[in-house]
Design an enzyme around this catalytic site. Structure first.
Site, short mmCIF file in Angstrom:
data_model
loop_
_atom_site.label_atom_id
_atom_site.label_comp_id
_atom_site.label_asym_id
_atom_site.label_seq_id
_atom_site.Cartn_x
_atom_site.Cartn_y
_atom_site.Cartn_z
N GLN A 126 63.33 3.27 19.31
CA GLN A 126 62.74 2.53 18.23
C GLN A 126 61.57 4.08 17.69
O GLN A 126 61.12 4.96 18.66
CB GLN A 126 61.70 1.79 18.84
CG GLN A 126 60.66 1.20 17.53
CD GLN A 126 60.21 0.31 18.42
OE1 GLN A 126 59.47 -0.01 19.51
NE2 GLN A 126 58.96 -1.10 17.71
N GLY A 127 62.26 4.27 16.34
CA GLY A 127 61.73 5.33 15.79
C GLY A 127 59.75 4.94 15.04
O GLY A 127 60.22 4.47 14.01
N SER A 161 61.60 5.65 23.73
CA SER A 161 61.67 5.53 24.96
C SER A 161 63.41 5.73 24.80
O SER A 161 63.98 5.33 23.83
CB SER A 161 61.30 3.88 25.16
OG SER A 161 59.78 4.01 25.25
N GLU A 244 59.53 -7.89 19.82
CA GLU A 244 59.09 -7.29 20.80
C GLU A 244 58.68 -8.74 21.69
O GLU A 244 58.27 -8.05 23.61
CB GLU A 244 58.35 -6.39 20.98
CG GLU A 244 57.82 -5.04 22.09
CD GLU A 244 57.62 -3.76 21.54
OE1 GLU A 244 57.53 -2.73 21.99
OE2 GLU A 244 56.75 -4.25 20.47
N SER A 367 48.25 0.34 21.15
CA SER A 367 46.69 0.15 21.96
C SER A 367 45.74 -0.98 22.25
O SER A 367 45.14 -2.47 21.61
CB SER A 367 45.62 1.87 21.96
OG SER A 367 46.34 1.94 20.59
N GLU A 369 42.98 -0.85 21.77
CA GLU A 369 41.99 -0.76 20.68
C GLU A 369 41.80 -1.06 19.74
O GLU A 369 41.15 -1.73 18.96
CB GLU A 369 41.84 0.95 20.40
CG GLU A 369 40.65 1.92 21.81
CD GLU A 369 41.50 1.94 22.63
OE1 GLU A 369 41.36 2.27 23.36
OE2 GLU A 369 42.60 1.77 23.11
#
Length: 388
Positions: A126-127, A161, A244, A367, A369
């Site tokens: 996944q880019g 990944s 996902e 994240s 945040e």
């Protein structure tokens, strides 16, 4: 007996019969922080699954899947985790790109790529993230320009990944000059084995290299390898993120429960369970795991309706924080000798690896945040964060 229970029994029986012989040693191998373990053997196992029709079970039958219902997919992932079967190597292709192509791809794209994902013949990464655009995906700077019948891609992706094991990468790139933020992005399918692509593994705290930097220097891909129209990349990318956070999360929690049980067993063996503070933290961890499962089940209602609701962001914050705290609890139960590696050069046990790798849980896949901002702004309707 319901069709879901019949399906569950079928999955359980197949796994019991096939996780034997050459595949018996793969039980428990791989997973976050351990993706380096027996990769070739796990790839062979997954191709064995494909030959028996056990990959892409939730895909429609016309695309090579089993057409399993949402409840059957949950049963599959739970039984797979309960069998301690090895971590999947084709997760990104099967769970992310495949559903995206089924929803947005052309018939030609589906015919070209989906059969090879089902057969585990091509692996994907996944880019999305970049050095200055991690969770802030709309800030991507990777560019793609149409040059005749091909896209020429230039830029850098990071935290990719398994890029070092992958054949292809789906890349979010800026294709409209002068565009900013969510506008002017496109979703491209780019082969990695070509001049103009360099993959550099990133050594993690665990000493392993699951993540990578990927550099594109004029890398080429056919003009037809764009999913959706030019400029619609944000919409397609967000749909991928929705896939996902789907049914596989319930299988993830079986693994979490296994880790918690191992921590409890260690606390009983070494006497740490006699400490009332440790007992309290173990109780809180058990309660937290029940909350994670409850939220995941609630999230499936959104998945069934077509897209996860706010439960996806709520769940991501909660499970990531819970897992990081479980790693801290594991090290406290382990005691002072947990600071020492078992051997040279950097031989970690399961508790040490859990502690180190779970530091990344609150960062990747959005994240904490960023998830809090999403909940605040898009769910609660609070004023948006001031941006420069």
């Amino acid at each position: 007996m319901s069709s879901v229970e019949e399906f569950r029994i079928e999955v359980r029986g197949w796994l019991r019969a096939n996780l034997t012989g050459e595949f018996a040693s793969l039980r428990g191998r791989g997973g976050p922080g351990r993706e380096h373990e027996a990769f070739a053997e796990r790839l062979a196992w997954e191709r064995h699954m494909a030959a028996a029709g056990w990959t892409c079970v939730g895909w429609p039958k016309e695309y090579g899947g089993r057409g399993a219902t949402l409840e059957q997919q949950v049963a599959f992932h739970e039984e797979y985790a309960l069998a301690d079967a090895p971590a999947r190597v084709n997760h990104i292709g099967e769970q992310l790109l495949g559903p995206t192509l089924i929803a947005f791809g052309t018939p030609e794209q589906c015919e070209r790529f989906l059969p090879r994902i089902v057969a585990v013949e091509e692996l994907w990464c996944q880019g999305y993230s970049e050095p200055d655009a991690g969770s802030d995906l709309a800030n991507v700077r990777t560019r793609a320009e149409l040059d005749g019948e091909e896209w020429a891609v230039t830029g850098q992706k990071i935290w990719t990944s398994l890029a070092h094991e992958s054949d292809w990468c789906f890349v979010v790139a800026r294709t409209e000059s002068g565009s900013t933020r969510h506008q002017g992005l496109s979703y491209l399918l780019v082969p990695l084995d070509q001049p103009g692509v360099e993959v550099r593994p990133i050594t993690q705290l665990t000493g392993t290299c699951e993540f990578n930097e990927v550099f594109f220097d004029g890398a080429r891909t056919p003009a037809s390898h764009i999913v959706g129209a030019p400029g619609e990349g944000w919409k397609v990318a967000m749909a991928t993120l929705g896939f996902e956070r789907g049914v596989s999360t319930l299988g993830q929690q079986v693994g979490f429960r296994r880790e918690l049980e191992a921590v409890i067993e260690l606390a009983k063996r070494n006497g740490a369970a006699e400490d009332p503070l440790i007992r309290d933290r173990i109780a809180r961890a058990w309660i937290g795991l029940e909350i994670i499962r409850g939220n995941a089940l609630r999230m499936l209602d959104g998945v069934a309706a077509g897209a996860p609701g706010p439960e996806a962001s709520i769940g991501k914050i909660f499970w990531a924080t819970w897992h990081r705290e479980l790693g801290e609890l594991a090290m406290d139960v382990r005691g002072a000798d947990g600071m020492l590696a078992a051997g040279e050069p950097y031989d970690l046990d399961d508790f040490q690896r859990l502690f180190l790798f779970s530091r990344s849980d609150t960062i990747y896949a959005g994240s904490n945040e960023i998830q809090r901002n999403i909940i605040a702004e898009r769910v609660l309707g609070l004023p948006k964060e001031v941006r420069p």
